[in-house]
Design a protein around this motif. Sequence first.
Motif: not given
Lengths: 415, 415
Positions: B270-272, B287-296
């Motif tokens: 959440d913070e990072f 960035i090729h990210g998972d859903p957590a990264f995509m949500a950001v």
Amino acid sequence: MKEHVHDAARRAREAAAVLALATRADKDAALIAMAEALVQSTGRILEANDADVAAARADGTPENVIDRLALDEGRVTSFAQGVRDVAALPDPVGEVVRGSTLPNGLELRQIRVPMGVIGMIYEGRPNVTADAAAICLKAGNASLLRGSRSAARSNAVIVEIMREAVAATGLPADVVQAISAEDRSTATHLMQARGLVDLVIPRGGAGLIRTVVEESTVPVIETGTGNVHVYVDADADLDMALDIVINSKTHRTSVCNAAESLLVHKAVADEFLPRVVAALREHGVVIHGDPAFMAVDPAVQAVTEEAYATEFLASEISARVVGSVDDAIAHIRRYSSGHTEAIVTRSLEAAHRFTRGVDSAAVMVNASTRFTDGGEFGFGAEIGISTQKLHARGPMGLQEMTTTTYIVTGDGQVR
Amino acid sequence: MKEHVHDAARRAREAAAVLALATRADKDAALIAMAEALVQSTGRILEANDADVAAARADGTPENVIDRLALDEGRVTSFAQGVRDVAALPDPVGEVVRGSTLPNGLELRQIRVPMGVIGMIYEGRPNVTADAAAICLKAGNASLLRGSRSAARSNAVIVEIMREAVAATGLPADVVQAISAEDRSTATHLMQARGLVDLVIPRGGAGLIRTVVEESTVPVIETGTGNVHVYVDADADLDMALDIVINSKTHRTSVCNAAESLLVHKAVADEFLPRVVAALREHGVVIHGDPAFMAVDPAVQAVTEEAYATEFLASEISARVVGSVDDAIAHIRRYSSGHTEAIVTRSLEAAHRFTRGVDSAAVMVNASTRFTDGGEFGFGAEIGISTQKLHARGPMGLQEMTTTTYIVTGDGQVR
């Protein structure tokens, strides 16, 4: 068959990841359990071995090959003791090879870690099964053991016993696995399981080793071909030279560190040739000699280029008179397989020139070539004698079954 | 072409036998002569290089490849200085690795000796020609240098200059030889010159390295594929983590020790994640990210299995949130090429678990992955970074260009 081998390799990788984190105490407990189980199950092992021997006899296998295959209570006790001896050796894993603090404060350590998964492809002797499993396990590696078809029943039982013993101590049984020898292709799949197997070691005859070297895509350590030379220098103590030649050639003829070729400096030929020819013939050794040797005794056969290049592994030797230590070095560089060479001399200069000039895994000065051996070198265990230059050269013990990793510790350093 | 390559290899073997007996002073004199000749002949080198660059441009070669090929006075001075730096390094040959006196009085010493003949197969950069020749020579090895066709004129002139300089100091010119790159088959003949060439090192892209590994019958050291991970632990200092991620990814994207994948512990996600995504995007990183990264950030693309396995060598990164250090280790064991991984943490336990759990040539704790480098490690010279486990792992310096031999001295011992 490919999936059979690759599945085994994948299970080995998983088991190796667990084994890599095991302490020395964990690993030694597994080894001692293996040794005890092997002794307790001698009956089962001998029963399987009897079936292998009977099948080999029925196939008309020569008796010297049967002798390598056959086990008895003494041989089982002996390889079980070998496993116990490996437990007593220091753990190579975790040894710091080098370390330093870099100018930016980073702390660098190079430490020994397991290789991972090691494939062994070997012939005849079922004792290799226990030896190889023990040495691999002690160094933190999972082993995939692909023995010969003739020893399949013996090997299967030995592996089963070791797996049960390992599992009972809490480590994964899959750190030791047998690869079926029913089909020739399993060896090929093992040596081509790149990415699953980290290292393949062939142990056996020249044909096996050549096949593995040529067909493997997994890194290989070549072992055991020994076209071994003894050079008797102008300054040799000839009594010592005679002892060393006879011991190197006749102590055991079927092993890779036995001498196969004799070179004698011309300055001592008149005195030494009659003595050495008589002593070799007394030991039943057939001599393939140059004209100087032929002149000494009509039983000496004319040497050929091929004889100079041959690893006889039998009571035969090639022999030649040379003009200088440099001629001896040149002959050896041309014909040697790079295993072991010996010089007999009292001259420091000749010894220095010889040891620097030949290009072999081991060089003996005033000692028998038979000393090139992990046991004799004090390594405690030996998985073979490498005749290649990469990674390991000469007798291979536990250290040679490891690789290293660099651990770099900082407090936020960036470039 | 086979005879061309094998003849060169035979001449190299003869030259290597002479070089093996050379003192450090002899070798350093040759290296300094090489460095001086390179500087003095800068004009000749640049003329040949201009022709290579013009031909490459005419062929429509992309500018980033031209940039690797093109030399200027500064680059020549720099690689000549590199040769001089190698002269200043200690000689690895003759170093006693271990030694003992055996119970029977035999004195055993394991000492470093040259490999013999080393084949280098490489792409683009002509500076590798001088680097490789110098490192091989210092470790007592003859080199067979097979560069790319695009740099053929530059390489030929650089080799010619070095050969003249070596010969003028009295060592054989054949310790350095260029192998023609006119025909693709010369590389194949070089890697199949078993018995003539002791080691082949490929330096270049993944395709070149795969070809050499698959086709070579000579032992190979695989270099330089880096699918490098940075793991930000639950106990990370997040400012430090941000510095390390950005430096590892963006300091230089085209090199093998650049980060290609980011793993973040869920406890600090959440913070990072917002901070690291913003910083990476600011540096132009896709960035090729998972859903957590995509949500950001909607600019984050959905990651694929393939992206996790890719060494981008570009401003791209794969990114994923993991549940624990063990999950991070499992991800890395699955996708990594075994080059370098980093953990950012204040937890001794997490650092210990990570360094023992991953299986890579180098593991950084709280430091940028960019430090995996022979120069940074203080080796003074680097011929490549090995990603295999056999013989050498991680940055390779002079030591890794040697093998060892056992010298056993006695006074007549036999078995």
